[in-house]
Design a protein around this motif. Structure first.
Motif, PDB file in Angstrom:
ATOM      1  N   LYS A   1       0.841  -1.201   0.000  1.00 58.99           N
ATOM      2  CA  LYS A   1       0.000   0.000   0.000  1.00 58.99           C
ATOM      3  C   LYS A   1       0.874   1.249   0.000  1.00 58.99           C
ATOM      4  N   PHE A   2       1.924   1.254   0.827  1.00 58.67           N
ATOM      5  CA  PHE A   2       2.861   2.373   0.860  1.00 58.67           C
ATOM      6  C   PHE A   2       3.512   2.564  -0.502  1.00 58.67           C
ATOM      7  N   LEU A   3       4.030   1.480  -1.046  1.00 60.24           N
ATOM      8  CA  LEU A   3       4.724   1.560  -2.321  1.00 60.24           C
ATOM      9  C   LEU A   3       3.777   2.043  -3.410  1.00 60.24           C
ATOM     10  N   GLY A   4       2.563   1.481  -3.424  1.00 57.67           N
ATOM     11  CA  GLY A   4       1.609   1.843  -4.465  1.00 57.67           C
ATOM     12  C   GLY A   4       1.152   3.277  -4.375  1.00 57.67           C
ATOM     13  N   MET A   5       0.792   3.711  -3.173  1.00 52.87           N
ATOM     14  CA  MET A   5       0.239   5.060  -3.045  1.00 52.87           C
ATOM     15  C   MET A   5       1.318   6.117  -2.873  1.00 52.87           C
ATOM     16  N   GLN A   6       2.203   5.939  -1.874  1.00 52.90           N
ATOM     17  CA  GLN A   6       3.139   7.007  -1.523  1.00 52.90           C
ATOM     18  C   GLN A   6       4.236   7.209  -2.572  1.00 52.90           C
ATOM     19  N   ILE A   7       4.620   6.140  -3.254  1.00 52.31           N
ATOM     20  CA  ILE A   7       5.703   6.253  -4.231  1.00 52.31           C
ATOM     21  C   ILE A   7       5.159   6.317  -5.651  1.00 52.31           C
ATOM     22  N   MET A   8       4.326   5.331  -6.033  1.00 49.72           N
ATOM     23  CA  MET A   8       3.899   5.235  -7.427  1.00 49.72           C
ATOM     24  C   MET A   8       2.800   6.246  -7.768  1.00 49.72           C
ATOM     25  N   VAL A   9       1.679   6.188  -7.061  1.00 49.05           N
ATOM     26  CA  VAL A   9       0.560   7.061  -7.415  1.00 49.05           C
ATOM     27  C   VAL A   9       0.892   8.522  -7.111  1.00 49.05           C
ATOM     28  N   GLU A  10       1.580   8.777  -5.998  1.00 46.09           N
ATOM     29  CA  GLU A  10       1.963  10.162  -5.716  1.00 46.09           C
ATOM     30  C   GLU A  10       2.990  10.647  -6.745  1.00 46.09           C
ATOM     31  N   GLY A  11       3.844   9.749  -7.250  1.00 50.46           N
ATOM     32  CA  GLY A  11       4.756  10.124  -8.331  1.00 50.46           C
ATOM     33  C   GLY A  11       3.987  10.475  -9.589  1.00 50.46           C
ATOM     34  N   LEU A  12       2.971   9.668  -9.913  1.00 50.19           N
ATOM     35  CA  LEU A  12       2.085   9.973 -11.035  1.00 50.19           C
ATOM     36  C   LEU A  12       1.421  11.324 -10.824  1.00 50.19           C
ATOM     37  N   ALA A  13       0.934  11.557  -9.589  1.00 49.53           N
ATOM     38  CA  ALA A  13       0.242  12.812  -9.294  1.00 49.53           C
ATOM     39  C   ALA A  13       1.167  14.010  -9.481  1.00 49.53           C
ATOM     40  N   LEU A  14       2.412  13.896  -9.009  1.00 51.32           N
ATOM     41  CA  LEU A  14       3.328  15.023  -9.152  1.00 51.32           C
ATOM     42  C   LEU A  14       3.597  15.339 -10.616  1.00 51.32           C
ATOM     43  N   GLY A  15       3.712  14.292 -11.444  1.00 46.60           N
ATOM     44  CA  GLY A  15       3.892  14.524 -12.870  1.00 46.60           C
ATOM     45  C   GLY A  15       2.681  15.194 -13.496  1.00 46.60           C
ATOM     46  N   ALA A  16       1.487  14.709 -13.151  1.00 45.18           N
ATOM     47  CA  ALA A  16       0.260  15.253 -13.725  1.00 45.18           C
ATOM     48  C   ALA A  16      -0.028  16.653 -13.205  1.00 45.18           C
ATOM     49  N   PHE A  17       0.083  16.829 -11.879  1.00 41.41           N
ATOM     50  CA  PHE A  17      -0.170  18.147 -11.302  1.00 41.41           C
ATOM     51  C   PHE A  17       0.839  19.162 -11.841  1.00 41.41           C
ATOM     52  N   GLY A  18       2.111  18.721 -11.919  1.00 43.99           N
ATOM     53  CA  GLY A  18       3.145  19.629 -12.389  1.00 43.99           C
ATOM     54  C   GLY A  18       2.926  20.061 -13.824  1.00 43.99           C
ATOM     55  N   THR A  19       2.521  19.134 -14.682  1.00 40.46           N
ATOM     56  CA  THR A  19       2.262  19.473 -16.079  1.00 40.46           C
ATOM     57  C   THR A  19       1.117  20.473 -16.178  1.00 40.46           C
ATOM     58  N   MET A  20       0.031  20.205 -15.454  1.00 40.30           N
ATOM     59  CA  MET A  20      -1.113  21.118 -15.463  1.00 40.30           C
ATOM     60  C   MET A  20      -0.727  22.478 -14.879  1.00 40.30           C
ATOM     61  N   TYR A  21       0.058  22.474 -13.808  1.00 36.35           N
ATOM     62  CA  TYR A  21       0.506  23.722 -13.185  1.00 36.35           C
ATOM     63  C   TYR A  21       1.290  24.567 -14.182  1.00 36.35           C
ATOM     64  N   ASN A  22       2.144  23.938 -14.971  1.00 35.91           N
ATOM     65  CA  ASN A  22       2.945  24.668 -15.953  1.00 35.91           C
ATOM     66  C   ASN A  22       2.100  25.234 -17.082  1.00 35.91           C
ATOM     67  N   PHE A  23       1.092  24.490 -17.522  1.00 38.48           N
ATOM     68  CA  PHE A  23       0.341  24.890 -18.709  1.00 38.48           C
ATOM     69  C   PHE A  23      -0.794  25.870 -18.402  1.00 38.48           C
ATOM     70  N   THR A  24      -1.493  25.676 -17.279  1.00 39.14           N
ATOM     71  CA  THR A  24      -2.701  26.477 -17.055  1.00 39.14           C
ATOM     72  C   THR A  24      -2.374  27.952 -16.859  1.00 39.14           C
ATOM     73  N   ARG A  25      -3.283  28.792 -17.332  1.00 42.63           N
ATOM     74  CA  ARG A  25      -3.165  30.240 -17.127  1.00 42.63           C
ATOM     75  C   ARG A  25      -4.328  30.751 -16.278  1.00 42.63           C
ATOM     76  N   GLU A  26      -5.076  29.848 -15.672  1.00 43.40           N
ATOM     77  CA  GLU A  26      -6.231  30.226 -14.865  1.00 43.40           C
ATOM     78  C   GLU A  26      -5.765  30.374 -13.413  1.00 43.40           C
ATOM     79  N   PRO A  27      -5.866  31.556 -12.802  1.00 45.30           N
ATOM     80  CA  PRO A  27      -5.203  31.818 -11.517  1.00 45.30           C
ATOM     81  C   PRO A  27      -5.722  30.981 -10.347  1.00 45.30           C
ATOM     82  N   LEU A  28      -7.004  30.696 -10.282  1.00 44.46           N
ATOM     83  CA  LEU A  28      -7.527  29.896  -9.175  1.00 44.46           C
ATOM     84  C   LEU A  28      -6.960  28.486  -9.220  1.00 44.46           C
ATOM     85  N   LEU A  29      -6.975  27.871 -10.399  1.00 40.61           N
ATOM     86  CA  LEU A  29      -6.431  26.514 -10.533  1.00 40.61           C
ATOM     87  C   LEU A  29      -4.931  26.505 -10.265  1.00 40.61           C
TER      88      LEU A  29
END
Length: 398
Positions: free
Chosen positions: A226-254
């Motif tokens: 559970k630790f490996l799946g969530m804390q390392i793998m899924v959170e790693g996926l999340a950081l990649g996805a969140f980071g990509t969206m953070y870089n691209f979006t121009r909407e200030p609230l998001l």
């Protein structure tokens, strides 16, 4: 090549059915470790074959993990306790700290939630599909809704996984930190849901491949998986996805919402590597370590290759383009390259740090083009602000 010949000349619907079947079988057949295959197969069947994520209002997931009730109450993990204190000090309130009065129009070209340089319009044009300006704005808005919907579904899974881990982890200091992550994940679920509901007003179903990963780790009885799946793998996926969206979006609230969430995620991954490093090196047998190493590799490939927004394809292009061609377009899109880079930039060094990067498995990562990320900073060396800086500094290859 054989599949291409099989599909040639068939109606699009038949092509898609055959391609999807072979693609899903490829997930089940790609695992070289039989124990890993056996552990992942039920989730793959529920998600990819039976489509449970699209079959109703809820999906029951049975988990048989043991709760570890600590009777000594001793603080025996100072680094984890320090992480807990930091988490308490940095809690934020989605209602108070985000300006929900911000007007959001997902099709506004001046403050786009998803700018027009994110969707794969060039790849679509190369396949003969050309959208006019109005269609591009609407498609970009739908892609934003799809992406944020997957964030929201992932946060619901993270909420349950954090609660399970808090029960099962064996350090009191880990339980204290785990409680702060449960709060974090609940807050993330709240703000993504609110943004989708009040600003974009469109929600997509959970992607089948994301469902497979969440189902697999939530139903596994082993706390370290559970630790490996969530804390390392899924959170790693999340950081990649969140980071990509953070870089691209121009909407200030998001933009501000994602900044808060990324800073929380930095602590979550830190928690995972602290908990797993000593456990993997000192508590597991070689066979157990190898199994977890293989499981992490298979999940890494699943995350890299299969978040291809098929829901958007079926909504927009099902009668104009084959699913196989859509997958090719998405995989080659610059935005997808940014997602993969930011995800593996953090994931690979963390797997290396906790001891799941032997020479044996490293050869597999090398064949997949992922060993260039070895030697990078792991989660113990990075703050939330460090992550924001690294994300903002990313430049797509020309």
């Amino acid at each position: 090549m054989m599949l291409d010949r099989m599909l040639n000349g068939l109606p699009l619907k038949a092509q898609n059915q055959i391609y999807s079947t072979f693609d899903n079988l490829g997930v089940l057949a790609s695992v070289g470790n039989l124990k890993v295959a056996a552990s992942m197969a039920p989730s793959a069947v529920r998600g990819l074959v039976l489509g449970r994520a699209r079959s109703g209002d809820a999906v029951p997931m049975v988990s048989g993990h043991a709760a570890h009730f600590d009777l000594t109450y001793k603080g025996d993990f100072p680094e984890m306790y320090e992480l807990y204190r930091r988490a308490v000090a940095n809690q934020w309130n989605g209602d108070r700290d985000l300006d929900w009065s911000t007007s959001v129009d997902p099709e506004d070209p001046d403050k786009p939630v998803m700018p027009l340089d994110y969707p794969p319009f060039e790849g679509l044009a190369a396949k003969g599909i050309r959208l006019n300006q109005k269609e591009k704005l609407r498609f970009a808005a739908d892609m934003a809704s799809w992406t944020l919907s997957q964030f929201m579904h992932g946060e619901q899974g993270a909420l349950y996984a954090a609660a399970q881990v808090t029960e099962s982890v064996q350090w009191l200091d880990g339980k204290l930190y785990g409680a702060t992550q449960v709060m974090d994940e609940g807050r993330h679920l709240e703000v993504f849901l609110r943004y989708l509901d009040t600003k974009l007003q469109k929600v997509y179903a959970v992607n089948d491949n994301l469902f497979v990963i969440l189902d697999d780790l939530l139903t596994d009885s082993r706390w370290d998986v559970k630790f490996l799946g969530m804390q390392i793998m899924v959170e790693g996926l999340a950081l990649g996805a969140f980071g990509t969206m953070y870089n691209f979006t121009r909407e200030p609230l998001l933009k501000q919402l994602l900044r808060y969430v990324i800073q929380d995620e930095a602590r979550h991954v830190h928690y995972g590597v602290l908990a797993l490093k000593a456990h993997i090196s000192q508590e597991l047998s070689e066979a157990e370590r190898r199994e977890r190493e293989d499981w992490a590799y298979e999940v890494a490939l699943l995350m890299r290759n299969r978040f291809l927004s098929h829901e958007l394809y079926y909504e927009w292009f099902e009668h104009k383009l084959s699913l196989k061609d859509w997958d090719e377009v998405v995989m080659n899109a610059p935005s997808m390259a940014a997602f993969r880079h930011l995800m593996f930039l953090r994931l690979i060094p963390n797997l290396e740090y906790i001891g799941l990067m032997s020479d044996r498995i490293k050869a597999h990562y090398d064949k997949s083009g992922l060993t260039s990320f070895l030697g990078g900073k792991n989660a113990t060396q990075l703050s939330g602000e460090d992550l924001i800086r690294d994300i903002a500094a990313y430049k797509a290859p020309q």
